[in-house]
Write an enzyme that holds these catalytic residues in place. Sequence first.
Site, PDB file in Angstrom:
ATOM      1  N   GLY A   1      -4.715  -7.935  -5.510  1.00  0.00           N
ATOM      2  CA  GLY A   1      -4.560  -9.123  -5.460  1.00  0.00           C
ATOM      3  C   GLY A   1      -3.253  -9.653  -4.778  1.00  0.00           C
TER       4      GLY A   1
ATOM      5  N   ASP B   1     -11.999  -6.475  -0.302  1.00  0.00           N
ATOM      6  CA  ASP B   1     -10.655  -7.318  -0.965  1.00  0.00           C
ATOM      7  C   ASP B   1      -9.840  -8.682  -0.240  1.00  0.00           C
ATOM      8  OD1 ASP B   1      -9.456  -4.803   0.187  1.00  0.00           O
ATOM      9  OD2 ASP B   1      -7.144  -6.471  -0.104  1.00  0.00           O
TER      10      ASP B   1
HETATM   11  P1  AMP Z   1      -4.268  -6.060   3.265  1.00  0.00           P
HETATM   12  O1  AMP Z   1      -5.362  -4.691   4.164  1.00  0.00           O
HETATM   13  O2  AMP Z   1      -3.803  -6.205   4.271  1.00  0.00           O
HETATM   14  O3  AMP Z   1      -5.705  -7.318   3.112  1.00  0.00           O
HETATM   15  O4  AMP Z   1      -3.592  -5.500   2.096  1.00  0.00           O
HETATM   16  C1  AMP Z   1      -4.037  -5.079   1.192  1.00  0.00           C
HETATM   17  C2  AMP Z   1      -3.730  -5.297  -0.356  1.00  0.00           C
HETATM   18  O5  AMP Z   1      -1.764  -5.273  -0.258  1.00  0.00           O
HETATM   19  C3  AMP Z   1      -3.238  -6.673  -0.332  1.00  0.00           C
HETATM   20  O6  AMP Z   1      -2.785  -6.908  -2.120  1.00  0.00           O
HETATM   21  C4  AMP Z   1      -1.936  -7.577   0.369  1.00  0.00           C
HETATM   22  O7  AMP Z   1      -1.357  -8.550  -0.474  1.00  0.00           O
HETATM   23  C5  AMP Z   1      -0.634  -6.325   0.203  1.00  0.00           C
HETATM   24  N1  AMP Z   1       0.330  -6.790   1.133  1.00  0.00           N
HETATM   25  C6  AMP Z   1       0.005  -6.181   2.545  1.00  0.00           C
HETATM   26  N2  AMP Z   1       0.776  -6.708   2.853  1.00  0.00           N
HETATM   27  C7  AMP Z   1       2.325  -6.465   2.071  1.00  0.00           C
HETATM   28  C8  AMP Z   1       3.055  -6.514   1.929  1.00  0.00           C
HETATM   29  N3  AMP Z   1       4.304  -6.735   2.646  1.00  0.00           N
HETATM   30  N4  AMP Z   1       4.289  -6.699   0.998  1.00  0.00           N
HETATM   31  C9  AMP Z   1       3.600  -7.093  -0.350  1.00  0.00           C
HETATM   32  N5  AMP Z   1       1.612  -6.731  -0.211  1.00  0.00           N
HETATM   33  C10 AMP Z   1       1.504  -6.741   0.784  1.00  0.00           C
HETATM   34 MG    MG Z   2      -5.712  -8.605   2.884  1.00  0.00          MG
END
Ligand code: AMP
Ligand code: MG
Length: 489
Positions: A91, A256
């Site tokens: 999410g 995702d």
């Molecule tokens: P990503 O691989 O960067 O697209 O992120 C995968 C998941 O981790 C997604 O649900 C992002 O919203 C969450 N996410 C990544 N970095 C953060 C952060 N610094 N704080 C909160 N959620 C994060």
């Molecule tokens: Mg992402």
Amino acid sequence: MTTALNTLHVTNSFAELPSGFYTRLDPEGLRDASLLHVNEALGAELGLSPELLHSPEMLAVFSANAPLPGGKTLAAVYSGHQFGVWAGQLGDGRAHLLGAIDTPAGARELQLKGSGFTPYSRMGDGRAVLRSSVREYLCSEAMHGLGIATTRALAIVSSPVPVYRETVETASIVTRVSPSFVRFGSFEHWLGKPDEMSVLLHYVLKQFYPEILQQHAKADDATLAQALLLEVCIRTAEMVADWQTVGFCHGVMNSDNMSILGLTIDYGPFGFMDAFRVNHICNATDTQGRYAWNNQPSMAHWNLYRLASALTTLGAKPDDLTLALETFEPAFLKRYQANLAAKLGLEQWLEGDTVLVDNWWRLLHFDQADFTLSFRALAWAPENPDTFVSLFNDTEKAREWLSSYQQRLTRQQAAPQQRAASMNQANPLYVLRNHIAQQAIDAAGTGDSSVIRDLLRVLAQPYIDHPGLEHYALPPPADTPSVPLSCSS
Ligand code: AMP
Ligand code: MG
């Protein structure tokens, strides 16, 4: 052009979905935020005047300190497969959807990234560091300039707020713009839940694929799901073909991070290759090379299988979904060959061209030649063989390949100047190289946005010369330390 924020026509189609699809909440405002850069060209597409874009009211929106008037702020839920493994619920862990602005081209959603905790933050802090925000801001616009389907970036704000990664960095927020931020993972989230999956399917079709609903009037959900999958397969295939032929590596092609609209989304440890390596890995966390350059097409296809598998929830038969999935490869090859034909100045793709291109890749790989400049050199290579050959370490191999290319060109009509001119429309001179992005980041860290400004100028028109800004086209000097890029951003 709108000059007052409260006269904007804001819509909230996603917020009209049932509450299980998201959480309504306020973002966490970034204190002491300043506008590092705003994209006036994109602002104009959204009908926002330069005065409004630079106003304190707009800065409050960009820095998560005020809502978009008329917008319903929310964080969306989705799930996904990360590095080939089912990760369950993910999410918007640090993103907030503000609402959408009506434009002649359709509604455009505004989403903040780095705007604080949400119920989906898991272990994260809800923030994004300046480094990663500058990279996303620049790369979205670089891709757009290259004509590659992508989400866009409207504004970037910086702040002194500390964020803890491998070192202490500072917090920043990028305002992203897209018709939708729905992902493959948004569908995967409702695996085994036909009611919710059906709601999401009809939402996506009505908002973004109305032609499918028209073509399949009164069809059941299984048929509609198959039709959607077919269209997403084609768009995704074309997007990845476009990545391949500019040497772009996404780095985190988890399901995702795959857009249901076939847009490049979620810029993290991406990279445009300098020296070409067929198995180049841009993400230091990707130790297995799952998302290496030469794996990107099959990884996109793998993600489409995950989407298809989610869609079986609607009663779609695996055999029918497989038919849709089988369109991926021909759609990919068609676009890949068309792109390469344009890049090599070939009027049409003939039998034997695959060998010519494979030998070109081989030459670049073993020579570790610069991806972008090598393609750009092809426009003048046939008329200047000695200069061209001198670009390579293995001059013998280069000469051999060039003569096969010259041979191939004898089968065409166009005059050399005409061919060269059309090739220069297909081979960019400027891509967002990592060391150049780093220069923008370093300057931004001191509050200086001039590199961002200049880069956006060249990246918006990457196929033409930009006198005075030629240095942005150059590969990194041999002694440049490479910047390790990981998911921690
Ligand atoms: P990503 O691989 O960067 O697209 O992120 C995968 C998941 O981790 C997604 O649900 C992002 O919203 C969450 N996410 C990544 N970095 C953060 C952060 N610094 N704080 C909160 N959620 C994060
Ligand atoms: Mg992402």
